[in-house]
Design a protein around this motif. Structure first.
Motif, PDB file in Angstrom:
ATOM      1  N   GLY A 153       0.446  -0.858  -0.375  1.00  0.00           N
ATOM      2  CA  GLY A 153      -0.105   0.217  -0.054  1.00  0.00           C
ATOM      3  C   GLY A 153       0.445   1.389  -0.517  1.00  0.00           C
ATOM      4  N   PHE A 154       0.487   2.217   0.180  1.00  0.00           N
ATOM      5  CA  PHE A 154       0.616   3.748   0.853  1.00  0.00           C
ATOM      6  C   PHE A 154       2.081   3.432   0.720  1.00  0.00           C
ATOM      7  CE2 PHE A 154      -3.104   6.588   0.841  1.00  0.00           C
ATOM      8  CZ  PHE A 154      -3.368   6.233  -0.240  1.00  0.00           C
ATOM      9  N   CYS A 155       3.028   4.572   0.320  1.00  0.00           N
ATOM     10  CA  CYS A 155       4.545   4.908   0.644  1.00  0.00           C
ATOM     11  C   CYS A 155       4.776   6.153   1.052  1.00  0.00           C
ATOM     12  CB  CYS A 155       5.332   4.845  -0.885  1.00  0.00           C
ATOM     13  SG  CYS A 155       4.534   5.698  -2.153  1.00  0.00           S
ATOM     14  N   ALA A 156       5.488   6.879   1.187  1.00  0.00           N
ATOM     15  CA  ALA A 156       5.620   8.032   1.392  1.00  0.00           C
ATOM     16  C   ALA A 156       5.599   8.954   0.745  1.00  0.00           C
ATOM     17  CB  ALA A 156       7.649   7.980   2.314  1.00  0.00           C
TER      18      ALA A 156
ATOM     19  N   ILE B 139      -7.486   1.466   2.967  1.00  0.00           N
ATOM     20  CA  ILE B 139      -9.299  -0.098   3.359  1.00  0.00           C
ATOM     21  C   ILE B 139      -9.592  -0.999   2.353  1.00  0.00           C
ATOM     22  CG2 ILE B 139     -10.634   2.626   2.291  1.00  0.00           C
ATOM     23  CD1 ILE B 139     -12.282   2.837   4.018  1.00  0.00           C
ATOM     24  N   ILE B 140      -9.448  -0.691   1.114  1.00  0.00           N
ATOM     25  CA  ILE B 140      -9.714  -2.206  -0.343  1.00  0.00           C
ATOM     26  C   ILE B 140      -9.114  -3.052   0.724  1.00  0.00           C
ATOM     27  CG2 ILE B 140      -9.388  -2.032  -2.099  1.00  0.00           C
ATOM     28  CD1 ILE B 140      -9.385   0.869  -3.217  1.00  0.00           C
ATOM     29  N   VAL B 141      -7.660  -2.912   0.967  1.00  0.00           N
ATOM     30  CA  VAL B 141      -7.539  -4.383   1.529  1.00  0.00           C
ATOM     31  C   VAL B 141      -8.789  -5.054   2.227  1.00  0.00           C
ATOM     32  CG1 VAL B 141      -5.379  -5.410   2.526  1.00  0.00           C
ATOM     33  CG2 VAL B 141      -5.313  -3.406   0.982  1.00  0.00           C
TER      34      VAL B 141
ATOM     35  N   ALA C  48      -6.883   9.995   8.774  1.00  0.00           N
ATOM     36  CA  ALA C  48      -7.416   8.966   8.298  1.00  0.00           C
ATOM     37  C   ALA C  48      -7.021   8.401   6.508  1.00  0.00           C
ATOM     38  CB  ALA C  48      -9.054   8.059   8.933  1.00  0.00           C
ATOM     39  N   PHE C  49      -7.540   9.563   6.411  1.00  0.00           N
ATOM     40  CA  PHE C  49      -8.019   9.571   5.034  1.00  0.00           C
ATOM     41  C   PHE C  49      -6.857   9.620   3.923  1.00  0.00           C
ATOM     42  CE2 PHE C  49      -8.098  12.064   0.804  1.00  0.00           C
ATOM     43  CZ  PHE C  49      -9.294  10.760   0.279  1.00  0.00           C
ATOM     44  N   VAL C  50      -5.747  10.370   3.896  1.00  0.00           N
ATOM     45  CA  VAL C  50      -4.206  10.418   4.155  1.00  0.00           C
ATOM     46  C   VAL C  50      -3.470   9.718   3.997  1.00  0.00           C
ATOM     47  CG1 VAL C  50      -2.165  11.405   4.756  1.00  0.00           C
ATOM     48  CG2 VAL C  50      -3.827  13.078   4.444  1.00  0.00           C
ATOM     49  N   ASN C  51      -3.939   9.109   4.731  1.00  0.00           N
ATOM     50  CA  ASN C  51      -2.936   7.447   5.734  1.00  0.00           C
ATOM     51  C   ASN C  51      -3.458   6.055   4.567  1.00  0.00           C
ATOM     52  OD1 ASN C  51      -1.153   8.708   7.037  1.00  0.00           O
ATOM     53  ND2 ASN C  51      -2.797   8.025   8.593  1.00  0.00           N
ATOM     54  N   GLY C  52      -5.095   6.186   3.962  1.00  0.00           N
ATOM     55  CA  GLY C  52      -5.431   4.979   3.349  1.00  0.00           C
ATOM     56  C   GLY C  52      -7.008   4.476   4.804  1.00  0.00           C
TER      57      GLY C  52
END
Length: 334
Positions: A17-20, A282-284, A328-332
């Motif tokens: 998922g999200f990277c920096a 959240i999709i995971v 929470a949105f920024v962190n996915g």
């Protein structure tokens, strides 16, 4: 009679998922909306993920492909450049239009830009290993004058390339490539051009490498390997390829749980699961829940690296505070 669900072991890759760089880019748009209000224009998808893009649209972001799409009455509104980077002509165009812009280019992409410019300063023709048409490739090639960069996509390209001066060459790579594919292309180039100069630091980013290594370690013998990501996400597509090469019986890319082709999934006992660098957690969770509805699921965390990187936003946005919901949105996770 109570029907029992078949057992399923999910090997959940970490990191995923999200990277920096993605986290920073999304944060820049959210902070700009909080500081300057609606609308904030974003040139190109900030990251390649529809869930993220639609979430930002709901907050007031307006996505455009060209700066000319910004209406005259909104010339005072901020415009954000995507994490993939842009050619030098784009900020020059923004300045000519008197637009206030915020550059969300990933710092690791910016590093590749600097490496390419360093090669040119040393009198080298630049070879960019990457995929034609990808925004990052367009941005990197756009850092140098036309003709100063040649795109090399495949080993065949490497063998066909004929430089003006074989002794004055330097290479950089797109940050989201398959490590294995890049190595093969580079070997073909180095075989022909022994004096080919490497960049000052590795071009493929830590997040790409880490996610590929996690998938490689986990994939062997799995009945199915799912990668959460968008079809236009280069790093996500590479993860699908890595899983196939590493021994997954079937590997596929899905954006949401609703896309899972259950008729192809069939009866499985092991599932590998990871997410590209622009896919939110959240999709995971949504996909794991979809499997729980059909299987008796046990989740095993497959940890291969710990990521601590954090890229700060630009100074002009550091006085804005984000709420827990914003974070929470920024962190996915929302």
């Amino acid at each position: 009679m109570l029907q029992t669900k078949p057992p399923l072991t999910i090997s959940l890759c970490q990191p995923r998922g999200f990277c920096a760089g993605v986290d920073r880019a999304i944060q820049i748009v959210v902070l700009a909306l909080k500081k300057y209000g609606r609308p904030v224009y974003v040139r190109h998808e900030i990251v390649h993920n529809r869930y993220v893009v639609e979430g930002l649209q709901n907050l007031g972001a307006v996505f455009i492909e060209e700066l000319s799409e910004i209406p005259p009455e909104h010339q005072h509104c901020p415009v954000v450049f995507s994490a993939h980077g842009v050619p030098k002509s784009v900020p020059a165009d923004a300045a000519a239009r008197n637009l206030f812009y915020l550059d969300a280019t990933c710092p690791l992409v910016s590093k590749v830009h600097k490496q390419a410019m360093r090669h040119q300063r040393h009198g080298r023709h630049v070879l960019l290993i990457g995929h034609a048409g990808h925004p990052e490739v367009i941005g990197t090639m756009g850092q140098l004058p036309e003709g100063a960069v040649t795109l090399i996509e495949t080993e065949d390209d490497a063998r066909a390339f004929t430089p003006a001066d074989p002794e004055a060459l330097g290479f950089v790579t797109q940050t989201t490539l398959s490590v294995e594919d890049t190595a093969h292309v580079l070997e073909a180039l180095q075989e022909r051009f022994p004096l080919l100069q490497a960049p000052a630091a590795e071009s493929i980013c830590y997040a790409t490498t880490n996610r590929q290594e996690a998938v490689k370690e986990t994939a062997a013998g799995t009945d199915l390997f799912l990668i959460v990501g968008a079809p236009n996400s280069s790093n996500s597509r590479r993860l699908v390829e890595v899983a196939e090469r590493a021994g997954a019986k079937l590997s596929m890319l899905v954006q949401r749980a609703a896309e899972i082709p259950w008729e192809r999934v069939g009866t499985i006992a092991t599932l590998g699961l990871s997410a590209g660098a622009s896919a939110p957690e959240i999709i995971v969770d949504e996909i794991i829940d979809a499997f729980r509805a059909r299987f008796d699921v046990s989740v095993e965390l497959a940890v291969t690296a710990t990521e601590t990187e954090d890229f700060p936003v630009m100074r002009v946005l550091r006085d804005v505070e984000l709420t827990p919901a914003d974070m929470a949105f920024v962190n996915g996770t929302a």
